[in-house]
Design a protein around this motif. Sequence first.
Motif, PDB file in Angstrom:
ATOM      1  N   ALA A 140       9.937  14.238  -7.253  1.00 57.92           N
ATOM      2  CA  ALA A 140      11.294  14.015  -6.747  1.00 57.92           C
ATOM      3  C   ALA A 140      11.280  13.050  -5.565  1.00 57.92           C
ATOM      4  O   ALA A 140      12.173  12.200  -5.431  1.00 57.92           O
ATOM      5  N   VAL A 141      10.260  13.170  -4.709  1.00 57.09           N
ATOM      6  CA  VAL A 141      10.128  12.238  -3.583  1.00 57.09           C
ATOM      7  C   VAL A 141       9.906  10.821  -4.105  1.00 57.09           C
ATOM      8  O   VAL A 141      10.527   9.860  -3.622  1.00 57.09           O
ATOM      9  N   ILE A 142       9.031  10.680  -5.095  1.00 55.76           N
ATOM     10  CA  ILE A 142       8.744   9.356  -5.656  1.00 55.76           C
ATOM     11  C   ILE A 142      10.019   8.722  -6.209  1.00 55.76           C
ATOM     12  O   ILE A 142      10.301   7.534  -5.960  1.00 55.76           O
ATOM     13  N   GLU A 143      10.800   9.484  -6.943  1.00 58.54           N
ATOM     14  CA  GLU A 143      12.021   8.934  -7.515  1.00 58.54           C
ATOM     15  C   GLU A 143      13.005   8.527  -6.424  1.00 58.54           C
ATOM     16  O   GLU A 143      13.678   7.493  -6.525  1.00 58.54           O
ATOM     17  N   ALA A 144      13.079   9.335  -5.364  1.00 60.48           N
ATOM     18  CA  ALA A 144      13.966   8.993  -4.249  1.00 60.48           C
ATOM     19  C   ALA A 144      13.518   7.701  -3.573  1.00 60.48           C
ATOM     20  O   ALA A 144      14.333   6.848  -3.204  1.00 60.48           O
ATOM     21  N   VAL A 145      12.206   7.544  -3.424  1.00 61.19           N
ATOM     22  CA  VAL A 145      11.670   6.338  -2.790  1.00 61.19           C
ATOM     23  C   VAL A 145      11.924   5.113  -3.657  1.00 61.19           C
ATOM     24  O   VAL A 145      12.385   4.063  -3.176  1.00 61.19           O
ATOM     25  N   LEU A 146      11.612   5.198  -4.942  1.00 64.47           N
ATOM     26  CA  LEU A 146      11.795   4.049  -5.827  1.00 64.47           C
ATOM     27  C   LEU A 146      13.262   3.638  -5.910  1.00 64.47           C
ATOM     28  O   LEU A 146      13.584   2.443  -5.968  1.00 64.47           O
ATOM     29  N   ASP A 147      14.161   4.615  -5.889  1.00 60.09           N
ATOM     30  CA  ASP A 147      15.585   4.306  -5.939  1.00 60.09           C
ATOM     31  C   ASP A 147      16.037   3.605  -4.660  1.00 60.09           C
ATOM     32  O   ASP A 147      16.715   2.569  -4.709  1.00 60.09           O
ATOM     33  N   ALA A 148      15.640   4.152  -3.497  1.00 60.71           N
ATOM     34  CA  ALA A 148      16.062   3.557  -2.223  1.00 60.71           C
ATOM     35  C   ALA A 148      15.386   2.219  -1.971  1.00 60.71           C
ATOM     36  O   ALA A 148      15.929   1.364  -1.262  1.00 60.71           O
ATOM     37  N   ALA A 149      14.192   2.027  -2.545  1.00 59.00           N
ATOM     38  CA  ALA A 149      13.446   0.791  -2.301  1.00 59.00           C
ATOM     39  C   ALA A 149      14.124  -0.440  -2.882  1.00 59.00           C
ATOM     40  O   ALA A 149      13.814  -1.575  -2.484  1.00 59.00           O
ATOM     41  N   ARG A 150      15.052  -0.259  -3.807  1.00 62.66           N
ATOM     42  CA  ARG A 150      15.702  -1.400  -4.455  1.00 62.66           C
ATOM     43  C   ARG A 150      16.471  -2.267  -3.455  1.00 62.66           C
ATOM     44  O   ARG A 150      16.645  -3.463  -3.681  1.00 62.66           O
ATOM     45  N   THR A 151      16.940  -1.659  -2.375  1.00 59.99           N
ATOM     46  CA  THR A 151      17.727  -2.406  -1.390  1.00 59.99           C
ATOM     47  C   THR A 151      16.988  -2.572  -0.066  1.00 59.99           C
ATOM     48  O   THR A 151      17.599  -2.920   0.937  1.00 59.99           O
ATOM     49  N   ALA A 152      15.689  -2.330  -0.070  1.00 62.67           N
ATOM     50  CA  ALA A 152      14.920  -2.370   1.172  1.00 62.67           C
ATOM     51  C   ALA A 152      14.172  -3.688   1.320  1.00 62.67           C
ATOM     52  O   ALA A 152      13.669  -4.253   0.339  1.00 62.67           O
ATOM     53  N   ASP A 153      14.090  -4.189   2.553  1.00 66.33           N
ATOM     54  CA  ASP A 153      13.261  -5.358   2.852  1.00 66.33           C
ATOM     55  C   ASP A 153      11.788  -4.965   2.954  1.00 66.33           C
ATOM     56  O   ASP A 153      10.911  -5.743   2.591  1.00 66.33           O
ATOM     57  N   TRP A 154      11.539  -3.780   3.493  1.00 66.77           N
ATOM     58  CA  TRP A 154      10.188  -3.233   3.587  1.00 66.77           C
ATOM     59  C   TRP A 154      10.248  -1.760   3.185  1.00 66.77           C
ATOM     60  O   TRP A 154      11.228  -1.072   3.470  1.00 66.77           O
ATOM     61  N   VAL A 155       9.176  -1.288   2.562  1.00 69.46           N
ATOM     62  CA  VAL A 155       8.966   0.143   2.354  1.00 69.46           C
ATOM     63  C   VAL A 155       7.729   0.527   3.158  1.00 69.46           C
ATOM     64  O   VAL A 155       6.664  -0.068   2.994  1.00 69.46           O
ATOM     65  N   VAL A 156       7.886   1.523   4.026  1.00 69.41           N
ATOM     66  CA  VAL A 156       6.826   1.886   4.956  1.00 69.41           C
ATOM     67  C   VAL A 156       6.395   3.325   4.682  1.00 69.41           C
ATOM     68  O   VAL A 156       7.164   4.268   4.925  1.00 69.41           O
ATOM     69  N   LEU A 157       5.187   3.489   4.155  1.00 63.59           N
ATOM     70  CA  LEU A 157       4.627   4.816   3.910  1.00 63.59           C
ATOM     71  C   LEU A 157       3.773   5.199   5.111  1.00 63.59           C
ATOM     72  O   LEU A 157       2.821   4.486   5.448  1.00 63.59           O
ATOM     73  N   CYS A 158       4.093   6.316   5.736  1.00 66.09           N
ATOM     74  CA  CYS A 158       3.452   6.655   7.000  1.00 66.09           C
ATOM     75  C   CYS A 158       2.971   8.092   7.044  1.00 66.09           C
ATOM     76  O   CYS A 158       3.618   8.991   6.507  1.00 66.09           O
ATOM     77  N   GLY A 159       1.846   8.285   7.724  1.00 61.09           N
ATOM     78  CA  GLY A 159       1.379   9.617   8.058  1.00 61.09           C
ATOM     79  C   GLY A 159       0.392  10.183   7.063  1.00 61.09           C
ATOM     80  O   GLY A 159       0.013   9.558   6.070  1.00 61.09           O
ATOM     81  N   SER A 160      -0.030  11.406   7.358  1.00 61.54           N
ATOM     82  CA  SER A 160      -1.013  12.087   6.533  1.00 61.54           C
ATOM     83  C   SER A 160      -0.397  12.589   5.242  1.00 61.54           C
ATOM     84  O   SER A 160       0.818  12.789   5.150  1.00 61.54           O
ATOM     85  N   LEU A 161      -1.247  12.795   4.235  1.00 61.75           N
ATOM     86  CA  LEU A 161      -0.781  13.401   2.997  1.00 61.75           C
ATOM     87  C   LEU A 161      -0.669  14.902   3.189  1.00 61.75           C
ATOM     88  O   LEU A 161      -1.555  15.530   3.771  1.00 61.75           O
ATOM     89  N   PRO A 162       0.402  15.504   2.701  1.00 58.20           N
ATOM     90  CA  PRO A 162       0.492  16.965   2.769  1.00 58.20           C
ATOM     91  C   PRO A 162      -0.419  17.585   1.721  1.00 58.20           C
ATOM     92  O   PRO A 162      -0.885  16.905   0.797  1.00 58.20           O
ATOM     93  N   PRO A 163      -0.695  18.876   1.824  1.00 60.54           N
ATOM     94  CA  PRO A 163      -1.432  19.533   0.746  1.00 60.54           C
ATOM     95  C   PRO A 163      -0.674  19.395  -0.572  1.00 60.54           C
ATOM     96  O   PRO A 163       0.553  19.473  -0.610  1.00 60.54           O
ATOM     97  N   GLY A 164      -1.396  19.161  -1.623  1.00 56.58           N
ATOM     98  CA  GLY A 164      -0.762  19.030  -2.937  1.00 56.58           C
ATOM     99  C   GLY A 164      -1.070  17.700  -3.587  1.00 56.58           C
ATOM    100  O   GLY A 164      -1.961  17.615  -4.452  1.00 56.58           O
ATOM    101  N   PRO A 165      -0.373  16.619  -3.217  1.00 62.60           N
ATOM    102  CA  PRO A 165      -0.618  15.324  -3.863  1.00 62.60           C
ATOM    103  C   PRO A 165      -2.044  14.832  -3.611  1.00 62.60           C
ATOM    104  O   PRO A 165      -2.566  14.928  -2.495  1.00 62.60           O
ATOM    105  N   SER A 166      -2.658  14.294  -4.651  1.00 65.85           N
ATOM    106  CA  SER A 166      -4.006  13.751  -4.516  1.00 65.85           C
ATOM    107  C   SER A 166      -3.957  12.339  -3.945  1.00 65.85           C
ATOM    108  O   SER A 166      -2.904  11.682  -3.938  1.00 65.85           O
ATOM    109  N   VAL A 167      -5.098  11.880  -3.468  1.00 66.79           N
ATOM    110  CA  VAL A 167      -5.193  10.500  -3.002  1.00 66.79           C
ATOM    111  C   VAL A 167      -4.864   9.543  -4.135  1.00 66.79           C
ATOM    112  O   VAL A 167      -4.216   8.508  -3.929  1.00 66.79           O
ATOM    113  N   GLU A 168      -5.299   9.885  -5.338  1.00 63.94           N
ATOM    114  CA  GLU A 168      -5.017   9.033  -6.493  1.00 63.94           C
ATOM    115  C   GLU A 168      -3.513   8.942  -6.755  1.00 63.94           C
ATOM    116  O   GLU A 168      -2.992   7.869  -7.090  1.00 63.94           O
ATOM    117  N   ALA A 169      -2.819  10.067  -6.598  1.00 61.90           N
ATOM    118  CA  ALA A 169      -1.366  10.054  -6.795  1.00 61.90           C
ATOM    119  C   ALA A 169      -0.688   9.196  -5.740  1.00 61.90           C
ATOM    120  O   ALA A 169       0.287   8.480  -6.032  1.00 61.90           O
TER     121      ALA A 169
END
Length: 314
Positions: free
Chosen positions: A117-146
Motif C-alpha cells: 500500500a505504501v508503494i502504491e501511494a508513493v508511485l501515485d504521488a510521484a507522478r507530480t513530483a520533481d524529486w522523490v526522496v526515500l529516507c531513513g531506516s527500513l522498518p521490520p518486515g520489508p527486505s532490502v531486496e524489496a
Amino acid sequence: MILTVTLNPSLDRAVEIDTLTRGEVLRATNAHIDPGGKGVNVSRALLANGVASTAVVPCGGEEGAQLVRMLEAEGVAMVAVPIAGRTRSNITIAEPDGTVTKINETGPVLAPAEFAAVIEAVLDAARTADWVVLCGSLPPGPSVEAFGELCARLVAAGARLAVDTSGPALGVAAAAGAALVKPNREELAEAVGSELQTLGDVVEAANALRKAGAGTVLASLGADGAVLIEDSGVVIGRSPVSAPRSTVGAGDALLAGFLSAGATGEAALAEGLAWGAAAVRQPGSRMPGPADMERETVHLDPRPDLGRRLHPRG
C-alpha cells in the motif's frame, strides 16, 4: 514538488539537561516533542522555507494518530498510510555543549500488504513530483531486496530519486540508479567497508557508490562539513556553529536545502550547509526557517586538501 517517503517515522521527544549522569535523577531544563523521521524532517524543513513538499508516512496506533495531527498542525501535506502496528517513539537527550544521546525504538513491523500500500501511494504521488526522496531506516518486515525494487520502479518511472539510508539499503539504492544519495560519514564507511580518516577517503568512498550506479553523492561529515561529488567534480564546504543545541535532523535539513537550490553545484551545497547549520542551532529536531539562516558562515573550498584529516569520531 518534492515527495518524501519515511518508511519508519516517529514521534521525537527531546529533553535538554545540564549533564547526563547514569543512575541519577535528572531534571530537564527544556522539553518538547516533534514529528520525526528523516523524510518527515526533510518535508518540514522544505515547508518552513516555502518549498512545496508532500510526505508519505505509514502510521499506526495513538502515536501514529498524534504524528498525523502534529504534521497537520504544521501544515505539512501528507499521504498517511494506515498500518496495524504502533508508530515508534524516540528520545533525544541534549547537553549544553551540543552532545546528543539518542534512544531509538525499532519501529513496527510493516506487513507485506502494508508495504504494498505504501508503494502504491508513493508511485501515485510521484507522478507530480520533481524529486522523490526515500529516507531513513527500513522498518521490520520489508527486505532490502524489496526496498531495491521500490527504488528501481521509481527510477524506471522516470522519477529523480534521492536516497538517505544506511547499511545494505544504501548499496541497493545506488545499484538501482538513484540520482542522489546522501550518506553520513559512518554510513559511507559502512558501504565501502573501511574507515574514513581523510577527505580523500570520503571522495574515494563516494566514487565507489557512483561506480556502483549512483549519480551525485552528498556526504555529510558533521563538524567537517559536507562533500559533494558529481560529474562536474568535487566541492567541499563547512558552516561552523559556535553554539550547537542539537544535531538531530541536521543532515535532513542539509538535504532539504540542497534539493531546494537545484541539487547541483556550489550554490546548492552552500544552501544545504546553511540549512544544516541552522538546524544544529535549534533544539531537538526542530527545522529552521528563513530567519534562522546564517549564510555568511558558509565556506566552500573548490580546491580542497584531500589529505586533511577528519575530526575523530565519537
